[in-house]
Design a protein around this motif. Sequence first.
Motif, mmCIF file in Angstrom:
data_model
loop_
_atom_site.group_PDB
_atom_site.id
_atom_site.type_symbol
_atom_site.label_atom_id
_atom_site.label_comp_id
_atom_site.label_asym_id
_atom_site.label_seq_id
_atom_site.Cartn_x
_atom_site.Cartn_y
_atom_site.Cartn_z
ATOM 1 N N LYS A 90 25.440 58.316 22.330
ATOM 2 C CA LYS A 90 26.636 58.566 23.150
ATOM 3 C C LYS A 90 27.487 57.311 23.236
ATOM 4 O O LYS A 90 26.991 56.189 23.020
ATOM 5 C CB LYS A 90 26.240 59.072 24.530
ATOM 6 C CG LYS A 90 25.322 58.163 25.309
ATOM 7 C CD LYS A 90 24.799 58.888 26.564
ATOM 8 C CE LYS A 90 23.829 58.002 27.323
ATOM 9 N NZ LYS A 90 23.120 58.724 28.391
ATOM 10 N N GLN A 96 29.981 63.572 28.859
ATOM 11 C CA GLN A 96 29.461 62.621 27.882
ATOM 12 C C GLN A 96 30.125 62.842 26.526
ATOM 13 O O GLN A 96 30.357 63.978 26.118
ATOM 14 C CB GLN A 96 27.954 62.808 27.727
ATOM 15 C CG GLN A 96 27.227 62.835 29.058
ATOM 16 C CD GLN A 96 26.100 61.818 29.102
ATOM 17 O OE1 GLN A 96 26.301 60.648 28.766
ATOM 18 N NE2 GLN A 96 24.945 62.280 29.494
ATOM 19 N N LEU A 132 20.545 64.001 25.256
ATOM 20 C CA LEU A 132 21.499 63.023 25.797
ATOM 21 C C LEU A 132 20.870 62.137 26.868
ATOM 22 O O LEU A 132 21.285 61.000 27.072
ATOM 23 C CB LEU A 132 22.737 63.738 26.360
ATOM 24 C CG LEU A 132 23.721 64.215 25.288
ATOM 25 C CD1 LEU A 132 24.844 65.047 25.903
ATOM 26 C CD2 LEU A 132 24.302 63.015 24.537
ATOM 27 N N SER A 146 23.366 54.196 23.895
ATOM 28 C CA SER A 146 24.821 54.134 24.082
ATOM 29 C C SER A 146 25.440 53.175 23.079
ATOM 30 O O SER A 146 24.963 52.055 22.896
ATOM 31 C CB SER A 146 25.149 53.658 25.502
ATOM 32 O OG SER A 146 24.787 54.643 26.437
ATOM 33 N N GLU A 152 32.189 66.457 23.278
ATOM 34 C CA GLU A 152 32.040 66.223 24.706
ATOM 35 C C GLU A 152 31.170 67.309 25.336
ATOM 36 O O GLU A 152 31.282 68.484 24.986
ATOM 37 C CB GLU A 152 33.430 66.208 25.378
ATOM 38 C CG GLU A 152 33.438 65.656 26.797
ATOM 39 C CD GLU A 152 33.438 66.719 27.886
ATOM 40 O OE1 GLU A 152 33.468 66.356 29.061
ATOM 41 O OE2 GLU A 152 33.389 67.942 27.570
ATOM 42 N N TYR A 210 29.634 62.132 22.556
ATOM 43 C CA TYR A 210 28.432 61.847 21.786
ATOM 44 C C TYR A 210 28.456 62.519 20.420
ATOM 45 O O TYR A 210 29.258 63.417 20.147
ATOM 46 C CB TYR A 210 27.205 62.352 22.562
ATOM 47 C CG TYR A 210 27.161 63.860 22.676
ATOM 48 C CD1 TYR A 210 27.984 64.536 23.562
ATOM 49 C CD2 TYR A 210 26.320 64.619 21.852
ATOM 50 C CE1 TYR A 210 27.976 65.919 23.647
ATOM 51 C CE2 TYR A 210 26.298 66.005 21.924
ATOM 52 C CZ TYR A 210 27.133 66.654 22.829
ATOM 53 O OH TYR A 210 27.133 68.018 22.899
ATOM 54 N N SER A 239 30.119 53.966 28.643
ATOM 55 C CA SER A 239 31.304 54.140 29.494
ATOM 56 C C SER A 239 32.303 53.010 29.259
ATOM 57 O O SER A 239 33.502 53.189 29.436
ATOM 58 C CB SER A 239 30.889 54.205 30.970
ATOM 59 O OG SER A 239 30.177 53.023 31.299
ATOM 60 N N SER A 284 21.654 68.646 26.176
ATOM 61 C CA SER A 284 21.461 67.939 27.448
ATOM 62 C C SER A 284 20.240 67.025 27.442
ATOM 63 O O SER A 284 20.316 65.856 27.846
ATOM 64 C CB SER A 284 21.325 68.943 28.599
ATOM 65 O OG SER A 284 22.529 69.639 28.773
#
Lengths: 550, 550
Positions: A34, A158, A83, A88, A154, A160, A37, A80
Motif C-alpha cells: 500500500k 487505502q 492489506l 507501505s 482504492e 494499494y 500516508s 482487506s
Amino acid sequence: MRFLSLLLALAPAAGVFGLWPQPRSLETGSTALKLASDFDIHVSVQHPPSDLSDAVSRTKSFLQNDKLGRLVVGRGSSDSSALKTAKSLKTLQLSLSKGATVRSITEESRLALGTRSEEYILDIPADGSTATLTANSTLGLLRGLTTFSQLFYEWSGQIYTVEAPISITDAPAYPWRGLMLDTSRNFFPVADIMRTLDAMSLVKMSQFHWHVTDSQSFPLVIPGFTELANAGAYDPSMVYSPSDVQDIVDYAGARGIDVMVEIDTPGHTAIIGAAHPEYVACAEASPWTTFANEPPAGQLRLASATVANFTAKMFTAVAKMFPSTVLSTGGDELNTECYAQDSETQADLTSTGRTLEQALSVFTQTTHGALKAAGKTPAVWEEMVLDHNVTLSNETVVLVWISSMNAAAVAEKNFRLVHAPSDYFYLDCGAGEWIGDDVANSWCDPFKTWQKAYTFDPQANISASQAHLVLGGEQALWTEQSGPENLDPIVWPRAAASAEVFWTGPGGNGSEALPRLHDVAFRMRQRGVKAIQLQPMWCALRPGQCNLDS
Amino acid sequence: MRFLSLLLALAPAAGVFGLWPQPRSLETGSTALKLASDFDIHVSVQHPPSDLSDAVSRTKSFLQNDKLGRLVVGRGSSDSSALKTAKSLKTLQLSLSKGATVRSITEESRLALGTRSEEYILDIPADGSTATLTANSTLGLLRGLTTFSQLFYEWSGQIYTVEAPISITDAPAYPWRGLMLDTSRNFFPVADIMRTLDAMSLVKMSQFHWHVTDSQSFPLVIPGFTELANAGAYDPSMVYSPSDVQDIVDYAGARGIDVMVEIDTPGHTAIIGAAHPEYVACAEASPWTTFANEPPAGQLRLASATVANFTAKMFTAVAKMFPSTVLSTGGDELNTECYAQDSETQADLTSTGRTLEQALSVFTQTTHGALKAAGKTPAVWEEMVLDHNVTLSNETVVLVWISSMNAAAVAEKNFRLVHAPSDYFYLDCGAGEWIGDDVANSWCDPFKTWQKAYTFDPQANISASQAHLVLGGEQALWTEQSGPENLDPIVWPRAAASAEVFWTGPGGNGSEALPRLHDVAFRMRQRGVKAIQLQPMWCALRPGQCNLDS
C-alpha cells in the motif's frame, strides 16, 4: 545511453489488469503493497523542468483521487486481510540515466518523429523499500509515471496494489500513436480538447492530429488572416484564438503529446470563400454531389498564383502558432469537375500552359515550400501520393485513410506513413447516413469496434526493407454526426485500441485485452472522461465469464 | 366535452420549425411577436393543482433560459428589424373547458390507457392581445405549455417568434408514446433518469417503461424484499430506494409521464439467486450459451409453488411502489434447457403432473392474480402470447419486440399491443458484439437510425377491426454497452422519432422532419440533455441544403 534499445524485439508480456497499453516487459508478484500516508515522489534531477514537477503533482493527485476499486466481485473487500499486513511504500524515486540531456517534457514531445525517447524502467519492490523510475528523458519519466498511477486501486481509504513486486521495462513500438479530431463540421470548446488530451495521455498517445478547418467552418483565428474565422466560424464564440492554441499545445506538450494541425487544402475549403469569394471555385455549387464528396462544394483556385501565395502565407502564419515539426496540408478528395467548370481556373491553366495536375504540383510545392522555410515537415493525405502526380519531398508524412490496403503502395513510393484507415480506425462510422434525404447506410458502415481496431497489423503487406517507414497510426473522429455531446463516448475507450497496437505492437488477444480495457475505461470515468461501458458491469467484474465458452 | 374528438382524422400539418412532435392542426403567419418583459402566464382554473402551477413556472423558466437562436444563418440577426416594430405578448391565459374535472397533471398521467385526455387548443394572436390555451384536462394544458415553450427563440435578449399568429389544435394519435430503459445491465443514477424524463416530456412522451431488474443486477429496494437488492445490486450505492422511486414517479407524473415498472420473470432472474439460491435454476450455469441468451444463466424455478408465491408477493410489494395502472411481468426469452436439466424443477413437474408449459401458465396466473388484486393491469413481452400456451387476461398489454412483423399476430389474438420492435426501435443496436470473445456483428446490427424509426407504420398488417388494439410504441435502450456516460447521446434525439410517429401519426417525410428534429435537439442541449448533432452545423442552419439533390 539508449539502454532500452533492445526492447523493440520483445513480445508483449502477460499483464496487470490495470495497464493499458501493455508494457513490453513486465514481471509481477502477488504481494499486497500500500501507499504510505506520507507517500511521496522524489525527483533526482537537477533543476527539474516545471512540467516534470507538474507531472509528479498530477500523478500524486491521481493516486489520491482515482479511488478506483479493483474490478472483481466485491471490488476490494477480499483484499482487506492482505492489506492488514501489507508493507507501505513511502517513496518513488525518479531519475534520468547518466549523461541524459535534461529537456522539458514539452520539448521532448515536440522533437522530430523517431527521435523522441519514451522508454523507461519502473521497479516497485514488495517490501516497502524505495521504488525507482528511470528513463533517458523527462518524456520517458512521464510515461513511467502514467504506468505507476495505473497500478493502484482504492479500498476503504487505502491505496494499494496486490501484485508487488512489479518490474517493468517499457518502450513504444512506434512513435506515432495518434487521435484525429475534426473541429470544423461541428465545434468543440477548448475544455473538450483538453479532456481528450488527458485521456490520450493516460494511454500514452503521442500525437494529436487536429483537423481544425474544413469546408463547413473555419474556427482558427490566424494572426494576419483573422478574416477567415471572422467570416467562417459558426459563431463568434466558436473560435480558437491564438491564446487558445497556445493553451492547447502547452497542455498537450506537458502530457507528452505533439499537436499536428491540419489546414486541408486545396479541397475542403469552401468556407474560405466567406472571406475571400474570389479564391474559391464552385463555392456552394449545386448540386453539390457533382462538385464535392459532401456539402458544401468549394475548393481553392489552385491554378491561381494569387491563391497559392495567399495559402502559402497563411501556412507560414499557422506554422508560427504550432511548435510541432509536422504540419498537414491535407490534399484529400480533390474534385476535378469543380475546376473543369470554373472559368477562372481554366483561364489560369491556359495562361500558364499547365494541366490541372501540373498546377496542383506547383500549388503544393508553393505551400510546402513555405512550410519548409518555417522549419516544418509537411504531411498529406494519401491521394497526394497515390492519385496525383505531385512532386513531394521524401520527408513528407503520408496519412493513409481510404483503405488499409493502400499503405503498402505508399511505402513502395518510399514515403513515411501513418495508418488512419477508414476500414479499421474511423470512429464515426456505423451511425447511418447524415445526408438529409439519404436513408441508405453510410459509406463506411458498419461501426468499427475496438476489437476491429485491435486486430490491425501495422506491417501487413509491407516489405521488411520498408518497415521503418511506418511511423504508427491514429484513430479518427470526423464530426458530421458528433459534437461535444458524444465526444467522450464515441472515442473512449475505443481509441485506446490503436494506442496499444502502436505502443506494445500488434497481435494482442482481445479476450486477454478486454479486462484491461475495462480497467482503463473505469479509470477514465474516475478522471471525468465519459468512456462507455463495454459490457454489463456483471461481466466487467468477472473477467472471461462473458466469453462464448464460459 | 371531448371537443377535439374529430382531430384524430386530420393529416399532419406543415409546420413551424421548432415543434416536435408536429401538431395535428397548425396555422401560422409571418409576423414577429415578442414576449413582453413582464410576460406572464395566467391560470384561470379554480384551485389549480400544484403540479400545474409548477408546470407554468417551468415554462416561464424555459422561455427565459432556453436562449436558443433560430436555426438560420446568422441565427436571429436577420430578425432585428422586424423585432423593432414587433408587438409584445403580455399574457398567456390557461383555462379548462367547461365542466372539466380538475385533477392534477400527475393524476391525469396515471389514468388507465385510453382514458387520458391530452388534447389542447393554443391561439397566439399577432397583435399582442392575450394568447389562450384551453384543454379538457391539466394534462392537456401541460402538452400545450410544452408546445408554447418550443415556439420561441432568443436574439439579443429578446424572446420572440416570427410566425405569429399561431393557431394549434392538437391531440395524440396514440396514448402510449414510450421509452424503455434497462437499469440492470448497467446502473443509472436517479438524476440521469430524471433528465431523461425531462427530454421525454419535451417531445410529449407519455410512458416510461422501466426495465429495472434483470439477471445482471437487482437495484430495486422493495419493502419486505430488501434482501434482493442487498445481495443483487452492483454496489450498495447503486440502488433505487423506495424514496428514489417515489421521487421518480412524482417527477414523471408532473411531466405527463406514467411509469410502468418491469420485473422480468421467470427468465432474466439469475441475480435473485444471490439472495435466494434455492429459487433459481441453472444459476450461472456453464456454458451459459446452453441456458440463456446472454450471461449469466439463471431463471426462477417456475414449477415451484414456493417460488410462485414468493414472486407473487414480491409483485404485490412492487405494485405498492408504482402508482401506474400497468406493471410488466416480462416473460421474454425463457430457456427450456435450463429447466430440463434442473432436477428440482423436474421433481416439481412430476409431483404436480404438469408440463413445463402448464406450470408456466400457473406461475403467470399466480403473479398476474397478485397484480389484479393490487388493481394493476399486467404487461408481458410477446413470447407469452406467441410462443407459449399461457392463459392471460384479455386486459393484458403485449410488448412486441422480436420483429415488427409479429404485431399482427398479437392483434389477431385480440390483445392490446405496444410496438417496441428491435428492427426499428432498439437504440442499442449497431455497436458490434459485446460478448468478450465474439468479434461478429451483434444480432441486431445495424444501427437503427432516427430515419428508420420515423418510417414505422403502427397499423402495418393490422386489420381495421383490430386497429384499436394498438396502444402505441416505444424505443428501447438495453444497456449491455451503455451507461450514464452515453445515455443522452445514444437516446436523443433518436427516440423523438417514435414520439412523433405515435403523436402525430405515421407517414411523415424525413426531409421535412429533419429541420424540426435539429431544432428540438438544439433545444434539448440548451436544457442540459446531451442530444447528438445530426449533421454538421452548416447543414443545421441551412435546411435542405445537405439533401442529395441540393
